[in-house]
Scaffold this motif. Sequence first.
Motif, PDB file in Angstrom:
ATOM      1  N   ARG A 176     -15.103   5.264 -11.749  1.00 58.13           N
ATOM      2  CA  ARG A 176     -15.824   6.481 -11.366  1.00 58.13           C
ATOM      3  C   ARG A 176     -14.807   7.466 -10.807  1.00 58.13           C
ATOM      4  NH1 ARG A 176     -21.546   7.670 -10.572  1.00 58.13           N
ATOM      5  NH2 ARG A 176     -21.609   9.499  -9.231  1.00 58.13           N
ATOM      6  N   GLY A 177     -14.578   8.537 -11.529  1.00 47.15           N
ATOM      7  CA  GLY A 177     -13.551   9.484 -11.123  1.00 47.15           C
ATOM      8  C   GLY A 177     -12.200   8.789 -11.111  1.00 47.15           C
ATOM      9  N   LYS A 178     -11.463   8.908 -10.002  1.00 51.31           N
ATOM     10  CA  LYS A 178     -10.162   8.250  -9.865  1.00 51.31           C
ATOM     11  C   LYS A 178     -10.286   6.851  -9.277  1.00 51.31           C
ATOM     12  CE  LYS A 178      -7.654  12.568  -9.196  1.00 51.31           C
ATOM     13  NZ  LYS A 178      -6.851  13.354  -8.254  1.00 51.31           N
ATOM     14  N   GLY A 179     -11.494   6.444  -8.910  1.00 55.58           N
ATOM     15  CA  GLY A 179     -11.695   5.155  -8.257  1.00 55.58           C
ATOM     16  C   GLY A 179     -12.568   4.207  -9.043  1.00 55.58           C
ATOM     17  N   ARG A 180     -13.014   3.171  -8.342  1.00 53.11           N
ATOM     18  CA  ARG A 180     -13.817   2.129  -8.974  1.00 53.11           C
ATOM     19  C   ARG A 180     -14.887   1.633  -8.006  1.00 53.11           C
ATOM     20  NH1 ARG A 180      -8.821   1.825 -10.537  1.00 53.11           N
ATOM     21  NH2 ARG A 180      -8.276   1.395 -12.671  1.00 53.11           N
ATOM     22  N   VAL A 181     -15.992   1.202  -8.602  1.00 55.34           N
ATOM     23  CA  VAL A 181     -17.028   0.501  -7.847  1.00 55.34           C
ATOM     24  C   VAL A 181     -17.056  -0.918  -8.393  1.00 55.34           C
ATOM     25  CG1 VAL A 181     -19.452   0.400  -7.192  1.00 55.34           C
ATOM     26  CG2 VAL A 181     -18.355   2.623  -7.549  1.00 55.34           C
ATOM     27  N   LEU A 182     -16.787  -1.880  -7.539  1.00 57.52           N
ATOM     28  CA  LEU A 182     -16.810  -3.294  -7.887  1.00 57.52           C
ATOM     29  C   LEU A 182     -18.129  -3.834  -7.364  1.00 57.52           C
ATOM     30  CD1 LEU A 182     -15.045  -5.678  -8.938  1.00 57.52           C
ATOM     31  CD2 LEU A 182     -14.210  -5.926  -6.609  1.00 57.52           C
ATOM     32  N   LEU A 183     -18.942  -4.414  -8.252  1.00 53.91           N
ATOM     33  CA  LEU A 183     -20.285  -4.863  -7.860  1.00 53.91           C
ATOM     34  C   LEU A 183     -20.490  -6.341  -8.152  1.00 53.91           C
ATOM     35  CD1 LEU A 183     -20.839  -1.888  -9.664  1.00 53.91           C
ATOM     36  CD2 LEU A 183     -22.721  -2.076  -8.083  1.00 53.91           C
ATOM     37  N   ALA A 184     -21.054  -7.054  -7.181  1.00 49.88           N
ATOM     38  CA  ALA A 184     -21.452  -8.444  -7.354  1.00 49.88           C
ATOM     39  C   ALA A 184     -22.976  -8.486  -7.296  1.00 49.88           C
ATOM     40  CB  ALA A 184     -20.862  -9.316  -6.261  1.00 49.88           C
ATOM     41  N   ALA A 185     -23.586  -9.221  -8.214  1.00 49.90           N
ATOM     42  CA  ALA A 185     -25.045  -9.231  -8.338  1.00 49.90           C
ATOM     43  C   ALA A 185     -25.743 -10.065  -7.271  1.00 49.90           C
ATOM     44  CB  ALA A 185     -25.448  -9.739  -9.722  1.00 49.90           C
ATOM     45  N   THR A 186     -24.977 -10.731  -6.425  1.00 53.96           N
ATOM     46  CA  THR A 186     -25.598 -11.514  -5.359  1.00 53.96           C
ATOM     47  C   THR A 186     -24.734 -11.494  -4.108  1.00 53.96           C
ATOM     48  OG1 THR A 186     -26.423 -13.684  -4.675  1.00 53.96           O
ATOM     49  CG2 THR A 186     -24.620 -13.671  -6.267  1.00 53.96           C
ATOM     50  N   PRO A 187     -25.333 -11.215  -2.958  1.00 58.04           N
ATOM     51  CA  PRO A 187     -24.579 -11.296  -1.710  1.00 58.04           C
ATOM     52  C   PRO A 187     -24.314 -12.743  -1.282  1.00 58.04           C
ATOM     53  CG  PRO A 187     -26.812 -10.536  -1.288  1.00 58.04           C
ATOM     54  CD  PRO A 187     -26.661 -10.646  -2.772  1.00 58.04           C
ATOM     55  N   ALA A 188     -24.949 -13.709  -1.950  1.00 57.66           N
ATOM     56  CA  ALA A 188     -24.768 -15.122  -1.598  1.00 57.66           C
ATOM     57  C   ALA A 188     -23.325 -15.574  -1.803  1.00 57.66           C
ATOM     58  CB  ALA A 188     -25.716 -15.988  -2.426  1.00 57.66           C
ATOM     59  N   MET A 189     -22.554 -14.828  -2.590  1.00 60.58           N
ATOM     60  CA  MET A 189     -21.183 -15.261  -2.863  1.00 60.58           C
ATOM     61  C   MET A 189     -20.278 -15.188  -1.636  1.00 60.58           C
ATOM     62  SD  MET A 189     -19.745 -12.192  -5.325  1.00 60.58           S
ATOM     63  CE  MET A 189     -18.500 -13.239  -5.988  1.00 60.58           C
ATOM     64  N   ILE A 190     -20.694 -14.507  -0.575  1.00 61.36           N
ATOM     65  CA  ILE A 190     -19.866 -14.476   0.632  1.00 61.36           C
ATOM     66  C   ILE A 190     -20.446 -15.321   1.769  1.00 61.36           C
ATOM     67  CG2 ILE A 190     -18.809 -12.250   0.076  1.00 61.36           C
ATOM     68  CD1 ILE A 190     -20.688 -11.050   2.266  1.00 61.36           C
ATOM     69  N   GLU A 191     -21.451 -16.136   1.472  1.00 59.21           N
ATOM     70  CA  GLU A 191     -21.966 -17.067   2.471  1.00 59.21           C
ATOM     71  C   GLU A 191     -20.935 -18.178   2.677  1.00 59.21           C
ATOM     72  OE1 GLU A 191     -25.703 -18.396   0.882  1.00 59.21           O
ATOM     73  OE2 GLU A 191     -26.725 -16.558   1.464  1.00 59.21           O
ATOM     74  N   ASN A 192     -20.829 -18.698   3.874  1.00 55.53           N
ATOM     75  CA  ASN A 192     -19.833 -19.740   4.171  1.00 55.53           C
ATOM     76  C   ASN A 192     -19.891 -20.901   3.208  1.00 55.53           C
ATOM     77  OD1 ASN A 192     -18.650 -18.368   6.288  1.00 55.53           O
ATOM     78  ND2 ASN A 192     -19.997 -19.270   7.825  1.00 55.53           N
ATOM     79  N   LYS A 193     -21.086 -21.414   2.911  1.00 52.62           N
ATOM     80  CA  LYS A 193     -21.199 -22.581   2.029  1.00 52.62           C
ATOM     81  C   LYS A 193     -20.708 -22.261   0.620  1.00 52.62           C
ATOM     82  CE  LYS A 193     -25.978 -21.679   0.823  1.00 52.62           C
ATOM     83  NZ  LYS A 193     -27.340 -22.133   0.822  1.00 52.62           N
TER      84      LYS A 193
END
Length: 109
Positions: A86-103
Amino acid sequence: DALAWVERGGTLFVLTAEPNAVTDAVAVTPDEHKTTGDTVKPVQPVPYLTGVNAVTVGGKERFLKLGKDATVLLADDKPAVVVVKRGKGRVLLAATPAMIENKTLLASD
């Protein structure tokens, strides 16, 4: 505004299981998918994923609709992580916030 910052060259990382203003702006739609696993693999080599063989995402959400500017980074049968220029940058998107849970962080790469 976050997207204006991205357009000037920033990288925004968004973890979301539901559509929101950012997903609407970059034309991607996350939703729950009938996937049986929670491990996704790199689709193509990119600097973000150097040395990564697999990632446990911890959720069943995937991107079910992608705009023409979305590049799939991690997927099983559906994309789990995408990047949109997007423009000069980027948007990095993950479809689930569960990927940063400790387990979830303890599994895979």
